[in-house]
Every structure is written in C-alpha cells, then in structure tokens.
Motif scaffolding. Structure first.
Motif, short mmCIF file in Angstrom:
data_model
loop_
_atom_site.label_atom_id
_atom_site.label_comp_id
_atom_site.label_asym_id
_atom_site.label_seq_id
_atom_site.Cartn_x
_atom_site.Cartn_y
_atom_site.Cartn_z
N ARG A 179 93.82 59.95 2.20
CA ARG A 179 92.42 59.54 2.08
C ARG A 179 92.33 58.01 2.19
N PRO A 180 91.20 57.50 2.67
CA PRO A 180 91.04 56.04 2.81
C PRO A 180 91.23 55.28 1.50
N GLU A 181 90.90 55.91 0.38
CA GLU A 181 91.06 55.23 -0.92
C GLU A 181 92.51 54.83 -1.14
N ARG A 182 93.43 55.63 -0.64
CA ARG A 182 94.85 55.31 -0.80
C ARG A 182 95.20 54.06 0.01
N LEU A 183 94.68 53.98 1.22
CA LEU A 183 94.92 52.79 2.03
C LEU A 183 94.30 51.56 1.37
N LEU A 184 93.08 51.68 0.87
CA LEU A 184 92.43 50.56 0.20
C LEU A 184 93.20 50.11 -1.03
N ARG A 185 93.74 51.05 -1.79
CA ARG A 185 94.54 50.71 -2.97
C ARG A 185 95.82 49.99 -2.55
N THR A 186 96.47 50.47 -1.49
CA THR A 186 97.69 49.82 -1.00
C THR A 186 97.40 48.41 -0.53
N ILE A 187 96.30 48.22 0.19
CA ILE A 187 95.92 46.88 0.65
C ILE A 187 95.70 45.96 -0.54
N ALA A 188 94.93 46.41 -1.52
CA ALA A 188 94.64 45.58 -2.70
C ALA A 188 95.92 45.20 -3.43
N GLU A 189 96.83 46.15 -3.57
CA GLU A 189 98.10 45.87 -4.27
C GLU A 189 98.93 44.85 -3.49
N LEU A 190 99.02 45.01 -2.17
CA LEU A 190 99.79 44.06 -1.37
C LEU A 190 99.18 42.66 -1.40
N LEU A 191 97.87 42.59 -1.27
CA LEU A 191 97.22 41.28 -1.29
C LEU A 191 97.40 40.59 -2.64
N GLN A 192 97.33 41.37 -3.70
CA GLN A 192 97.52 40.79 -5.04
C GLN A 192 98.96 40.31 -5.21
N THR A 193 99.90 41.11 -4.77
CA THR A 193 101.32 40.76 -4.91
C THR A 193 101.68 39.57 -4.03
N TRP A 194 101.27 39.60 -2.77
CA TRP A 194 101.66 38.57 -1.81
C TRP A 194 100.90 37.27 -2.01
N SER A 195 99.72 37.32 -2.62
CA SER A 195 98.97 36.08 -2.81
C SER A 195 99.17 35.51 -4.21
N ALA A 196 100.06 36.13 -4.98
CA ALA A 196 100.35 35.60 -6.31
C ALA A 196 100.97 34.21 -6.16
N PRO A 197 100.65 33.31 -7.07
CA PRO A 197 101.21 31.96 -6.96
C PRO A 197 102.73 31.98 -6.98
N GLN A 198 103.31 31.27 -6.07
CA GLN A 198 104.76 31.15 -5.99
C GLN A 198 105.20 29.93 -6.80
N PRO A 199 106.44 29.95 -7.30
CA PRO A 199 106.89 28.77 -8.04
C PRO A 199 106.86 27.55 -7.13
N SER A 200 106.40 26.44 -7.69
CA SER A 200 106.32 25.24 -6.87
C SER A 200 107.59 24.41 -7.03
N PHE A 201 108.04 23.91 -5.93
CA PHE A 201 109.21 23.05 -5.90
C PHE A 201 108.77 21.71 -5.34
N PRO A 202 109.50 20.65 -5.66
CA PRO A 202 109.14 19.36 -5.07
C PRO A 202 109.20 19.48 -3.54
N PRO A 203 108.31 18.82 -2.82
CA PRO A 203 108.33 18.91 -1.36
C PRO A 203 109.60 18.29 -0.80
N PHE A 204 110.03 18.83 0.34
CA PHE A 204 111.17 18.23 1.01
C PHE A 204 110.78 16.85 1.47
N PRO A 205 111.70 15.90 1.40
CA PRO A 205 111.34 14.56 1.87
C PRO A 205 111.10 14.59 3.37
N THR A 206 110.05 13.94 3.78
CA THR A 206 109.76 13.83 5.21
C THR A 206 110.02 12.39 5.61
#
Length: 163
Positions: A129-156
């Motif tokens: 059912r489409p609800e399953r696809l919508l749930r999967t999309i929401a879960e992936l977007l939430q997981t993948w857009s979660a803030p990542q640990p920040s590291f100092p930028p590489f020197p340029t």
C-alpha cells in the motif's frame, strides 16, 4: 509571538494562521518509464506534501539531479536506456548523501532490495500500500537528514594563507 502548532495525526502545522506541510521542504526525484505509475506515485507523494520531480529513465534522472539536488531518489529497476540497476550505483557514487529507494513490479523481495541493488529500501509496486512507501520515505529522510557530528573543517589554501 506566533507559534507553530502541529495538527493531530499528521505532518501539518498551523503557523501564523497558515497551514504548512512539514514535508514541503523535501524534494523527491521519482524515476520510472511507465507513465501511469509515474503519475500515480507522484500524485501520492505530492498529496503528502513532498516536492516531486520526475524522470523517465536513468539519463533523464542524472540530468534532473544536476538541475536540482533531491533529498531522496526513488527509481524503478527495469527501464530502457539506463535502468535503475545502472542508475542507483552512479547516484550513490556521485551523491552519497542522497538516500535511495528501488521499486519494481517484477521483484518482490519483501522488505529488502534484490541482491546487488544499491538502495536503502525496496518497494514492490502493486504488492504494498502507498502508506508503506510514505512511511519508508519519512523514516529515511529523518535518518539521513539527522545532524551529523561536526568536525573542524579541513584546512584549505585560503585558510592556510590567512593564518
């Protein structure tokens, strides 16, 4: 002071008297060579508030990604010119920050992508059912857009010269 108030049971908020959909900030690229499937899936995604762009094969999808970076790609596996089997590894290599969902009406692998397919999730067209696809999309977007640990930028070169 105005507050955003979440509507019960949904992704909609009332902000200053306007109804705002929380999914509107997400762009999804939908890739499928079947016009009816493309239209119906795009309609379902748009009705849930997502911004949707479409492509009819892998080459078209790569052009679309260059024009506007999506937050998630959903691709059929069997398409002419460039299939999802070919497209998904290219997207993963070039854009590793984009989560991928493989879809197919031929393969029914329950909750996982067929062997060798590069994707975080799989959706069997016509079997779920489409609800399953919508749930999967929401879960992936939430997981993948979660803030990542920040590291100092590489020197340029600019940082080194300024120091």
């Amino acid at each position: 002071m105005q507050m955003a108030v979440r509507q019960p049971g949904g992704n909609q908020f009332i902000n200053g008297g306007q109804v705002v959909n929380a999914n509107q900030k997400y762009r999804i690229l939908l890739v499928d060579d079947e016009p009816n499937t493309l239209d119906s899936m795009a309609m379902v995604l748009r009705s849930d508030g997502y911004q949707v762009s479409t492509a009819i094969h892998g080459f078209d999808a790569l052009d679309q990604i260059e024009l506007a970076m999506p937050d998630l790609v959903i691709s059929d596996l069997n398409m002419p010119q460039m299939s999802g089997f070919e497209l998904l590894p290219i997207v993963r290599e070039r854009y590793p920050m984009i989560p991928l969902i493989a879809i197919s009406g031929i393969y029914d692998c329950a909750d996982r992508a067929p062997e060798g397919v590069v994707a975080e999730a799989f959706y069997a067209k016509g079997h779920h059912r489409p609800e399953r696809l919508l749930r999967t999309i929401a879960e992936l977007l939430q997981t993948w857009s979660a803030p990542q640990p920040s590291f100092p930028p590489f020197p340029t070169l600019l940082n080194i010269v300024q120091d």
